[in-house]
Design a protein around this motif. Structure first.
Motif, short mmCIF file in Angstrom:
data_model
loop_
_atom_site.label_atom_id
_atom_site.label_comp_id
_atom_site.label_asym_id
_atom_site.label_seq_id
_atom_site.Cartn_x
_atom_site.Cartn_y
_atom_site.Cartn_z
N PRO A 1 0.81 -1.23 0.00
CA PRO A 1 0.00 0.00 0.00
C PRO A 1 0.84 1.27 0.00
O PRO A 1 0.36 2.33 -0.44
CB PRO A 1 -0.82 -0.12 1.30
N ARG A 2 2.06 1.21 0.45
CA ARG A 2 2.89 2.41 0.54
C ARG A 2 3.49 2.83 -0.80
O ARG A 2 4.18 3.84 -0.87
CB ARG A 2 4.01 2.20 1.56
N HIS A 3 3.23 2.07 -1.85
CA HIS A 3 3.81 2.47 -3.14
C HIS A 3 3.06 3.66 -3.73
O HIS A 3 3.55 4.31 -4.65
CB HIS A 3 3.84 1.29 -4.11
N THR A 4 1.88 3.97 -3.21
CA THR A 4 1.12 5.12 -3.69
C THR A 4 1.39 6.33 -2.81
O THR A 4 1.84 6.21 -1.67
CB THR A 4 -0.39 4.83 -3.67
N VAL A 5 1.10 7.52 -3.34
CA VAL A 5 1.23 8.74 -2.54
C VAL A 5 0.36 8.66 -1.31
O VAL A 5 0.77 9.02 -0.20
CB VAL A 5 0.87 9.98 -3.39
N GLN A 6 -0.86 8.16 -1.47
CA GLN A 6 -1.76 8.05 -0.33
C GLN A 6 -1.17 7.12 0.73
O GLN A 6 -1.24 7.38 1.93
CB GLN A 6 -3.13 7.53 -0.77
N ALA B 1 10.29 -0.50 7.35
CA ALA B 1 11.28 -0.56 6.27
C ALA B 1 10.66 -0.42 4.89
O ALA B 1 11.37 -0.17 3.91
CB ALA B 1 12.06 -1.87 6.34
N HIS B 2 9.34 -0.55 4.78
CA HIS B 2 8.70 -0.61 3.46
C HIS B 2 8.92 0.67 2.65
O HIS B 2 9.20 0.62 1.45
CB HIS B 2 7.21 -0.87 3.61
N GLU B 3 8.76 1.81 3.30
CA GLU B 3 8.85 3.07 2.56
C GLU B 3 10.22 3.23 1.89
O GLU B 3 10.33 3.66 0.76
CB GLU B 3 8.57 4.24 3.50
N GLN B 4 11.27 2.85 2.62
CA GLN B 4 12.61 3.03 2.06
C GLN B 4 12.95 1.96 1.02
O GLN B 4 13.73 2.21 0.10
CB GLN B 4 13.64 3.04 3.18
#
Length: 487
Positions: free
Chosen positions: A77-82, A109-112
């Motif tokens: 889910p973090r691959h989108t801007v939202q 760690a997902h965002e990075q």
């Protein structure tokens, strides 16, 4: 592809290899027996056509892995801007909705992982707003360098097709022996007069080479990557210092020498370097950044780390105390956060066995690309249950740890270790390593195809003995190779 059992034996070869960096050759077994990791005498010989086939397969597999990485990122889910708006510690990922969570990667760690995956792509370059609660993409680019990796391949010569066994994407070793030791061996023995002699441009691709015959010069992986990084991070000096870190608890010296070799190539490429231990990486609370602490308790002597290569698994790093802080430091390039080589995505997306079922899912029905793969599924799935002969591998495993081979429902070899304690496994259709006659019995080679900056660069061969050698472990031998030897 043939195994030459009685090749030349150089006088003083152990001392020669030691002087070139192979300081970890002799290993004592539990029974007191000493074995030599490097095998002097036997070697593998390939035709030029076979090398071309291996090189082409390596390039194709890497392109497939990049597509698989894109797929995995989009399952978070973090691959989108939202998704990024949810913030650093927000719980938006779980195993039912996020592939990264499914394979055991902590959410912080997902965002990075996602950011470093997209860094360098002109259409998706990311920077982050100064507001830590938003972290919205900006137009200013960032860049996350990746220097090397190694595919482990099944191959049995002309008439067979190379098959991917796994991708050692973040922390592959056997680099010293692949890049340096076997190159000097082929030079000193003169066993082949073929212009290629060996598939081995590893060193040149790291360091670069000058132009000749009007051809453009190749700047090499270090200069190419650091130049791109400096375009994104304009505050870096023309020749930024690169730290190289290894884990001192690995007592054979293998990790230290592999890191030292990589460091020497960066230095040859023109950069200031320093070799440090993982335990010397610290955290400056006041400066909110990663630092090098040369002496315990002497934080006053700490140096900021702008760029660091570490030979240490990310999956260990993000489970350790303090791991969250290092990932938060990466989150905002405008704060001059540390750049890590290899970046987090190399372990999270490419360097674990979950890559194998993803590749099969994406390319299993494509005859032109599936020929380089073996059917693979997550353990417990219907696809896994349908396989009667398979290799069961932990998603997060190394050096053959906890790999079990099953033939027609019967276990033929296993290697119990602590890997797989999380219950995360994949199964891959069994493709037993080729068999050749060795002096001590039947031997089984696995081919390590090296990538430098995403380009096929060379070959290293590991060889196991007997049934136990069907799984390549840390005690398996290393053998050199040639192209069209005369012997």
């Amino acid at each position: 592809m043939r195994r030459v059992p009685y090749g030349p034996v150089r006088d003083g070869w152990k001392l020669t290899n030691y002087s070139l960096g192979l300081t970890y050759n002799d290993t004592e077994l539990p029974d007191g027996t000493m074995i030599s990791y490097w095998q002097e005498g036997p070697y593998y010989d390939f035709t030029a056509a076979e090398i071309e086939e291996l090189e082409a397969a390596t390039a194709t597999l890497y392109a497939m892995c990049l597509e698989a990485g894109d797929w995995m990122v989009k399952q978070c889910p973090r691959h989108t801007v939202q998704g990024r708006r949810e913030g650093y510690f927000a719980s938006v990922c779980n195993p039912s909705t996020c592939f990264l969570a499914k394979i055991g990667i902590p959410e912080f760690a997902h965002e990075q992982i996602i950011r470093t995956w997209f860094d360098g792509d002109a259409e998706t370059w990311t920077h982050y707003d100064k507001d830590p609660d938003m972290r919205l993409p900006m137009e200013t680019p960032d860049y996350s360098p990746s220097v090397y990796g190694r595919f482990d391949l099944w191959y049995n010569g002309a008439g067979s097709t190379p098959k991917l066994l796994e991708f050692n994407a973040q922390t592959p070793t056997a680099l010293v022996e692949s890049a340096v030791i076997q190159w000097h061996w082929v030079d000193q023995t003169g066993v082949t007069q073929h212009p290629w002699r060996q598939w081995n441009s590893i060193h040149d691709r790291l360091v670069g080479w000058e132009a000749a015959d009007g051809e453009p010069a190749n700047p090499g992986a270090w200069r190419r990557n650091i130049d791109k990084l400096r375009q994104a991070r304009t505050w870096l000096p023309e020749k930024p210092k690169i730290f190289f870190a290894y884990e001192t608890s690995e007592t054979s010296g293998e990790d230290r020498m592999n890191v030292a070799y990589l460091m020497s190539t960066a230095e040859e490429a023109g950069y200031p370097v320093e070799l440090i231990a993982m335990s010397q990486i610290g955290w400056d609370v006041a400066g909110d950044r990663v630092v090098f602490v040369p002496e315990p308790g002497r934080e006053d002597k700490a140096q900021p780390i702008d760029i660091i290569f570490m030979l240490y698994p990310w999956e260990w790093f993000w489970q350790e105390e303090g791991g969250k802080g290092f990932f938060r430091n990466m989150a905002d390039p405008s704060k001059h956060g540390t750049v890590w080589i290899e970046p987090p995505y190399k372990a999270a997306l490419l360097g674990n066995k979950a890559l194998l079922p993803v590749l099969w899912k994406l390319f299993g029905d494509d005859p032109e690309r599936s020929k380089f793969l073996l059917p693979a599924h997550f353990a417990g799935s219907s696809g896994a249950a349908a396989l009667k002969s398979y290799a069961k591998k932990p998603v997060w495993g190394r050096e053959g740890g906890s790999v079990t081979l099953v033939r027609d429902g019967e276990t033929i070899t296993d290697n119990p270790t602590e890997y797989g304690s999380d219950g995360l496994f994949v199964v891959q259709e069994l493709c037993e390593l080729p068999s050749f006659d060795g002096l001590e019995g039947t031997v089984h080679p696995v081919l390590g195809a090296w990538l430098i900056d995403g380009e096929p660069a060379g070959l290293g061969i590991r060889e196991g003995l007997g049934v136990d050698g069907l799984v390549t472990k840390d005690r398996c031998y290393f053998l050199p190779h040639t192209v069209e030897a005369s012997q």
